[in-house]
Design a protein around this motif. Structure first.
Motif, PDB file in Angstrom:
ATOM      1  N   THR A  20       0.848  -1.191   0.000  1.00 63.12           N
ATOM      2  CA  THR A  20       0.000   0.000   0.000  1.00 63.12           C
ATOM      3  C   THR A  20       0.883   1.240   0.000  1.00 63.12           C
ATOM      4  OG1 THR A  20      -0.082   0.176   2.401  1.00 63.12           O
ATOM      5  CG2 THR A  20      -1.759  -1.220   1.340  1.00 63.12           C
ATOM      6  N   ARG A  21       0.271   2.368  -0.288  1.00 59.67           N
ATOM      7  CA  ARG A  21       0.998   3.643  -0.273  1.00 59.67           C
ATOM      8  C   ARG A  21       1.568   3.931   1.117  1.00 59.67           C
ATOM      9  NH1 ARG A  21       1.937   7.441  -3.638  1.00 59.67           N
ATOM     10  NH2 ARG A  21       2.228   9.593  -3.006  1.00 59.67           N
ATOM     11  N   GLU A  22       0.829   3.594   2.156  1.00 62.38           N
ATOM     12  CA  GLU A  22       1.304   3.817   3.531  1.00 62.38           C
ATOM     13  C   GLU A  22       2.521   2.945   3.828  1.00 62.38           C
ATOM     14  OE1 GLU A  22      -1.995   3.190   2.793  1.00 62.38           O
ATOM     15  OE2 GLU A  22      -2.563   5.309   2.936  1.00 62.38           O
TER      16      GLU A  22
END
Length: 92
Positions: A20-22
């Motif tokens: 994920t981007r996180e």
């Protein structure tokens, strides 16, 4: 004739696939901190990050600083940070 010196990196086709981007941002922060520690201290630095298939830990030393730099650039590209256009030579 157009020549591309470096093909563009496609984040969906790298070891970063499925993150994920996180997770990418957390990995980038950890890698940048490791680079900082390595540059100011000259000591080995450990970086831990998680992937879809588990977590991984890598220890970097001054000798493989280039590998850490390449990893940071890969993360930045996956996040859309600091995108560089490929070098193209045009002959007329």
């Amino acid at each position: 004739m157009t020549f591309t010196a470096y093909p563009p990196i496609r984040p969906q086709q790298t070891i970063l696939s499925g993150l994920t981007r996180e997770q990418l941002q957390a990995n980038l922060t950890a890698a940048q901190q490791a680079m900082h520690d390595l540059m100011i201290g000259g000591k080995p630095v450990s970086v831990s990050f998680s992937q879809v298939n588990g977590s991984r830990s890598v220890t970097y030393t001054q000798a493989n600083r280039a590998d850490l730099t390449a990893y940071i650039q890969l993360l930045q590209t996956a996040l859309g940070i600091n995108r560089r256009r490929p070098v193209r030579f045009m002959y007329r």
